[in-house]
Design an enzyme around this catalytic site. Structure first.
Site, PDB file in Angstrom:
ATOM      1  N   ASP A 145      44.908  12.074 111.993  1.00 13.69           N
ATOM      2  CA  ASP A 145      46.059  12.428 112.205  1.00 13.69           C
ATOM      3  C   ASP A 145      46.110  12.696 114.431  1.00 13.69           C
ATOM      4  O   ASP A 145      44.925  13.360 114.713  1.00 13.69           O
ATOM      5  CB  ASP A 145      46.486  13.702 111.755  1.00 13.69           C
ATOM      6  N   HIS A 165      40.706  14.123 112.482  1.00 14.36           N
ATOM      7  CA  HIS A 165      41.942  14.187 113.301  1.00 14.36           C
ATOM      8  C   HIS A 165      41.061  13.567 115.076  1.00 14.36           C
ATOM      9  O   HIS A 165      40.036  13.357 115.607  1.00 14.36           O
ATOM     10  CB  HIS A 165      41.927  15.525 114.403  1.00 14.36           C
TER      11      HIS A 165
END
Length: 261
Positions: free
Chosen positions: A57, A203
């Site tokens: 992400d 991430h």
């Protein structure tokens, strides 16, 4: 106006916004693993029980995303990157490179904001705008949506549906966004929650988390992939994950050897 009638109107005037707010935020309960995993396996990203989906992400980020692309190349792994539209328009070449290197792109929204107040029109416009930008730059229409912070609301769910996207959260994460995260802690956290058929959240950027924390996720990647493969599980993007024939039949990921970030 009779006093009783006036009180009823005032009560209704207060109750209506409260009801709207409750309906707006109610889906956010799916953020809780105890709610999401047993009741909403599709939302948890449950797929084929011998496969694990890797997702990242908050990118694209020119400082960190290329390092993840190189690391994944070295591991022979492809993943799904949930991107923010505002970052995409600033780094279009990096988005194209991500796709050219065999990865899948999903939509994470336009900005990384918190959805505490109902904003149905804004949500719909933001998701549609992100879909358009990704499609325009890559030639591929995204299939997946993950809301910022994993907080799903009625408006964001409806916006994703309207844009033709399927909402997917995760079944395992590394808590790699924290300042005290390390490669070892990220790996241990992922393995503790991961099963065959699971979806991993990491991430590839620190723009919305602790500075430099992406290095912990990057350092944990080889070990997590090793653990998956040692358990006989394949690793890839959501497009290869597929629906699970039985969400209850998932193979536990039992790593061999100690955790080495």
């Amino acid at each position: 106006m009779p006093p009783v009638h006036g009180r009823r109107l005032r009560t209704a005037a207060v109750a209506l916004p409260a009801a709207v707010a409750a309906a707006h935020i109610a889906p956010a309960a799916t953020w809780l693993p105890a709610v999401r995993l047993p009741l909403f396996p599709g939302l948890s990203g449950t797929g084929r029980r011998r496969h694990v989906a890797f997702t990242f992400d908050d990118g694209p980020d020119p400082e960190s995303t290329p390092r993840f692309l190189d690391a994944l190349d070295g591991l022979g792994v492809r993943a799904t990157f949930f991107v923010l539209g505002a970052h995409v328009v600033r780094h279009p070449a990096l988005l194209r490179e991500t796709v050219e290197r065999g990865h899948e792109v999903g939509v994470h929204g336009w900005t990384h904001d918190r959805p505490w107040r109902p904003a149905f029109t804004r949500d719909a416009e933001a998701v549609a705008r992100a879909v358009h930008v990704v499609h325009d730059l890559t030639g591929h229409r995204p299939r997946w949506y993950r809301p910022p912070y994993g907080i799903l609301t009625t408006g964001r769910w409806a916006a994703a549906r309207r844009a033709g996207l399927r909402t997917v959260l995760w079944s395992a994460w590394g808590k790699d966004w924290t300042a005290d995260a390390t490669p070892d802690s990220v790996r241990a956290r992922v393995v503790a929650d991961l099963r065959g058929g699971g979806t991993v959240l990491l991430h590839d950027s620190d723009r919305h988390s602790a500075p430099g924390c992406w290095q912990s996720a990057l350092g944990a990647l080889p070990g997590i992939v090793e653990d998956c493969r040692s358990a006989g599980l394949t690793v890839g993007p959501l497009r290869e994950h597929g629906p699970s024939p039985d969400a209850r039949c998932r193979t536990a990921l039992v790593p061999t050897g100690s955790h080495r970030g």
